[in-house]
Design an enzyme around this catalytic site. Structure first.
Site, mmCIF file in Angstrom:
data_model
loop_
_atom_site.group_PDB
_atom_site.id
_atom_site.type_symbol
_atom_site.label_atom_id
_atom_site.label_comp_id
_atom_site.label_asym_id
_atom_site.label_seq_id
_atom_site.Cartn_x
_atom_site.Cartn_y
_atom_site.Cartn_z
ATOM 1 N N ASN A 31 0.813 -1.217 0.000
ATOM 2 C CA ASN A 31 0.000 0.000 0.000
ATOM 3 C C ASN A 31 0.853 1.277 0.000
ATOM 4 O O ASN A 31 0.427 2.328 0.465
ATOM 5 C CB ASN A 31 -0.991 -0.029 1.168
ATOM 6 C CG ASN A 31 -0.289 -0.112 2.510
ATOM 7 O OD1 ASN A 31 0.938 -0.113 2.579
ATOM 8 N ND2 ASN A 31 -1.059 -0.153 3.574
ATOM 9 N N HIS A 53 4.090 4.334 4.372
ATOM 10 C CA HIS A 53 3.878 4.315 5.820
ATOM 11 C C HIS A 53 3.963 5.751 6.316
ATOM 12 O O HIS A 53 4.830 6.506 5.860
ATOM 13 C CB HIS A 53 4.948 3.493 6.542
ATOM 14 C CG HIS A 53 4.987 3.783 8.014
ATOM 15 N ND1 HIS A 53 4.135 3.184 8.907
ATOM 16 C CD2 HIS A 53 5.726 4.677 8.737
ATOM 17 C CE1 HIS A 53 4.360 3.678 10.113
ATOM 18 N NE2 HIS A 53 5.320 4.588 10.048
ATOM 19 N N GLU A 70 9.765 6.665 15.781
ATOM 20 C CA GLU A 70 10.185 6.224 14.444
ATOM 21 C C GLU A 70 11.319 7.099 13.903
ATOM 22 O O GLU A 70 12.214 6.591 13.227
ATOM 23 C CB GLU A 70 8.968 6.226 13.511
ATOM 24 C CG GLU A 70 7.952 5.155 13.920
ATOM 25 C CD GLU A 70 6.625 5.232 13.180
ATOM 26 O OE1 GLU A 70 6.465 6.118 12.298
ATOM 27 O OE2 GLU A 70 5.738 4.412 13.489
#
Ligand code: IDP
Length: 137
Positions: A114, A117, A128
């Site tokens: 997809n 992110h 992150e």
């Protein structure tokens, strides 16, 4: 409120030549700025930390394989409400459910592949950023 988010353009985006298209959509939002950008192939250890919450789920192992199947482009994007904003540009996880006009809605069909992110909260973004750009903490 100015904040930052961690974005990964996944290996399918790189394979399909969609890196420029996706970065262009992020760049065109007024006031947002790309403050870090790197093409790299991810190792299993980094991915285990990144997707640790999904360990044990049926899609976890295929996701790990997919995310190591080619390079990703990692970015930090900074700006007004950028965490929510990039999530909305991306659209929901399932590209078929994602509205046309969103990145996943325009280019995706497969849930795993997809394209992008984006951190789901300012707290996730800080975690992150520390994982992908330790020099930027
Ligand atoms: P998000 O990327 O939209 O935040 P998460 O639930 O955090 O979605 O899942 C992480 C990634 O794992 C998704 O982007 C997708 O690539 C993959 N994934 C999630 N759910 C499934 C599934 O049901 N089948 C296959 N892959 C999945």
């Amino acid at each position: 409120m100015t904040e930052r988010t961690l974005v990964l353009l996944k290996p399918d985006a790189h394979r399909r030549g969609l890196i420029g298209e996706i970065i262009g959509r992020i760049e065109r939002k007024a006031g947002w700025e790309i403050t870090a950008l790197e093409l790299r192939t991810l190792d299993a250890g980094t991915l285990e930390q990144h997707y640790g919450e999904h360990r044990g789920k049926p899609f976890y192992e295929p996701l790990m394989g997919f995310m190591q199947s080619g390079p990703v482009v990692a970015l930090i994007v900074e700006g007004e409400r950028v965490v929510e904003g990039v999530r909305r540009l991306a659209g929901p996880t399932d590209p078929i459910a994602a509205a046309p006009g969103s990145i996943r809605g325009d280019f995706g069909t497969i849930v795993r592949e997809n394209l992008i992110h984006a951190s789901d909260s300012p707290e996730s973004a800080e975690r992150e950023v520390a994982l992908f750009f330790p020099g930027r903490v």
